[in-house]
Design an enzyme around this catalytic site. Structure first.
Site, PDB file in Angstrom:
ATOM      1  N   ASP A 189       0.934  -1.108  -0.056  1.00 24.39           N
ATOM      2  CA  ASP A 189      -0.111   0.008  -0.125  1.00 24.39           C
ATOM      3  C   ASP A 189       1.009   1.365  -0.083  1.00 24.39           C
ATOM      4  O   ASP A 189       2.223   1.123   0.019  1.00 24.39           O
ATOM      5  CB  ASP A 189      -0.955   0.066   1.175  1.00 24.39           C
ATOM      6  N   HIS A 260      -2.795   3.121  -4.679  1.00 19.61           N
ATOM      7  CA  HIS A 260      -2.202   2.626  -3.434  1.00 19.61           C
ATOM      8  C   HIS A 260      -0.654   2.122  -3.539  1.00 19.61           C
ATOM      9  O   HIS A 260      -0.316   1.161  -3.113  1.00 19.61           O
ATOM     10  CB  HIS A 260      -3.040   1.390  -2.718  1.00 19.61           C
ATOM     11  N   GLU A 327      -9.684   2.635  -5.378  1.00 18.96           N
ATOM     12  CA  GLU A 327      -9.237   4.203  -5.007  1.00 18.96           C
ATOM     13  C   GLU A 327      -7.905   4.454  -5.879  1.00 18.96           C
ATOM     14  O   GLU A 327      -6.929   4.957  -5.381  1.00 18.96           O
ATOM     15  CB  GLU A 327      -9.014   4.156  -3.694  1.00 18.96           C
TER      16      GLU A 327
HETATM   17  C1  ACM Z   1     -10.772  -0.634  -0.296  1.00 29.16           C
HETATM   18  O1  ACM Z   1     -11.279  -0.556   1.077  1.00 29.16           O
HETATM   19  N1  ACM Z   1     -10.122   0.486  -0.462  1.00 29.16           N
HETATM   20  C2  ACM Z   1     -10.915  -1.735  -0.936  1.00 29.16           C
END
Ligand code: ACM
Length: 553
Positions: A189, A260, A327
């Site tokens: 991440d 991420h 995201e």
């Molecule tokens: C997530 O909670 N961004 C998969």
């Protein structure tokens, strides 16, 4: 098979509830003692090893191999049972002569052995016997059982806060005790890269460490001014995979892309959008939320991640590999001449399609290697890749759309099963984020939305409870958030419960009384039914949602 009828459960308090329980004559108890032998038929040898290592340690009984006619536990694979109940189905029969655990496959035998451990009482969950006790009693019962779903998962986010290997192994034991069979490991991440990649050592040398950590909500003004980090070597991960396999759990690795990804870009700046940001100046992110720094859509990035995934495939035999896809802010791609040139060259209409271009590439790449790609539901946005399975997290809608389009789905809606969200209202809960989701809310979760037809519903492989760790910095905090709700979740994916509104939550709470005793014996730091102990509260700004701030999810 019958519906689970807990009124017929003769005080066994099994969790998750089995499909059917019958008392078997003669009434009375079957006693395991020093002489009890374990007879493992072909395919059940691993379960015998597990039984000796866990129940043997807890009871102090040798449970030696053998086939003593009068005093034995028989573990066997029964293909006919498998045809009737499925490979994970099992039957446990305790009568006057023996204990029999039959499974549709070795996995079924293993889940049956888990039930056997629950039947022995909470002390069977300890690691050594306490006090002088010679006989361990089992009720005379016949249990038939099989899971509702094939994917009964838990996500552990080891990127936001690193959980040392030992903690991951412990979680595998906790999953197994609840008949959960998928561990989704969120390995990368913005805030950390946790898997050793031989070809790219900076991913862990640089990417596994951040200088400091935001305390509490991302809008909080507080920092823990210490470095945080850590990573698993490939041998660590092979051990985790092997330990999971002995427990019939599949470890699904996740390498999150193209968003991420700040930790990876901090390690290898050329992975970022160098024409719009000075990526050489980036560090592993030290706050929460969604970083704007995303991967550049270049051939180099694709090749880099192919090389990473080649090592991932070498370590993780899972048929499913998760590539994230959630995201991914599009601002840098909008500003980047190189990204725009790529879009023009590939004939892509917008940045959502550029995101799908990334995802489709790895869908094909994984399919060519005999694996199946899983991604978060954002991968629907620019057109779903052909082979994609969807983790539906922003609610049910993504999962419904994917199932209707003929794709497999894992339901993990944040509104229901994000266990980082607090579990009671009020100022006492230590986690200042998200929705309030009580034990009862989780018990009333159902992976299959009512509007799906039978064929569409068959696309729902199961569900997953997600443990994101922005505000869960260590194992105690993780236990507090996960339990007792994970026990309720386990029942929603294993047991054939009625529709959510008709579920007998008071009966579940009564069975939980016995289950808390098992969790105590296992050393799980669950949220006590009466609310948090004062030490678990967070003082001041850490213990409260920040005024006006959106939830972290
Ligand atoms: C997530 O909670 N961004 C998969």
């Amino acid at each position: 098979m019958d519906d689970p009828d807990l009124d017929r459960d003769p005080g066994l308090d099994l969790i998750p509830a089995p499909v059917s329980v019958r008392e078997v004559p003669p009434s009375g108890r079957y006693v395991l003692d020093e002489e009890t032998r374990v007879e493992a038929r072909p395919g059940a040898e691993g379960v015998a090893r597990w039984l000796r290592a866990t129940v043997g340690a807890a009871t102090g009984l040798p449970l030696a191999p053998g086939d003593d006619d009068d005093n034995r536990i028989v573990l066997a694979v029964d293909p006919a049972l498998g045809r009737r109940l499925g490979p994970e189905g099992y039957r446990v029969v305790v009568d006057g002569h023996a204990v029999r655990v039959d499974g549709g496959s070795s996995a079924g035998v293993f889940w049956g052995a888990q039930t056997l451990r629950q039947l022995l009482g909470p002390a069977a969950f300890r690691r050594a016997p306490i006090g002088a006790r010679t006989g361990w009693e089992l009720p005379m019962v016949a249990i038939e059982d099989a899971p509702r779903f094939v994917w009964r998962g838990v996500l552990l986010d080891v990127a936001r806060h690193f959980l040392p290997k030992d903690g991951v192994l412990r979680y595998l034991d906790l999953l197994a005790a609840h008949k959960l069979n998928v561990l989704h490991l969120h390995l990368t991440d913005d805030q950390g890269w946790r898997m050793e990649i031989h070809r790219y050592p900076e991913l862990t040398r640089t990417g596994a460490w951040r200088a400091r950590t935001k305390l509490g909500h991302r809008a909080s003004p507080l920092w823990d001014e210490r470095p945080h980090g850590g990573y698993y070597t490939q041998d660590d991960l092979r051990e985790i995979v092997a330990y999971a396999a002995e427990r019939h759990i599949t470890v699904v690795p996740e390498i999150d892309l193209p968003g991420h990804s700040q930790a990876a870009i901090a390690a290898y700046p050329e992975l970022g959008n160098t024409d719009v940001v000075d990526t050489a100046a980036l560090t592993v992110w030290d706050t929460w939320g969604v970083s704007p720094n995303v991967l550049a859509p270049t051939d180099h990035t694709l090749a880099f991640y192919e090389n990473v995934l080649a090592e991932v495939l070498d370590v993780f035999p899972s048929p499913f590999v998760h590539i994230g896809g959630d995201e991914c802010p599009k601002d840098q791609w909008k500003a980047s001449p190189a990204a725009r040139a790529r879009m023009a060259a590939e004939g892509l209409a917008d940045e959502d399609e550029l995101q799908s271009w990334f995802i489709r590439h790895f869908d094909r790449w994984l399919a060519e290697r005999g694996r199946r790609m899983v991604g978060w539901d954002e991968i629907l946005e620019g057109g779903l890749a052909e082979g994609a399975t969807v983790s539906s997290w922003r609610g049910y809608a993504g999962g419904i759309a994917a199932a209707r389009a003929g794709h497999d789905v894992v339901m993990c809606p944040e509104q229901q099963v994000y266990l980082d969200h607090r579990q009671a209202p009020g100022a006492d809960e230590p986690v200042p984020i998200g929705y309030v989701r009580t034990l009862e809310d989780v018990y009333r979760f159902d992976p299959v939305p009512a509007e799906l037809t039978g064929t569409e519903a068959a696309r729902i492989l199961g569900a997953q409870a997600n443990l994101w760790t922005e505000v869960m910095e260590d194992q105690r905090r993780l236990d507090y958030q996960a339990f007792p709700r994970l026990a309720a979740f386990a029942e929603t994916v294993w047991s054939p419960l009625p529709a959510p509104a008709a579920r007998d939550h008071p009966a579940f709470e009564r069975r939980m009384a016995a289950h808390y005793a098992r969790l105590d014996a296992l050393g799980v730091d669950y949220r006590p039914p009466g609310g948090p102990h004062p030490w678990q509260r967070r003082p001041g700004v850490l213990g409260r949602p920040i005024e006006g701030a959106p939830p972290i999810v």
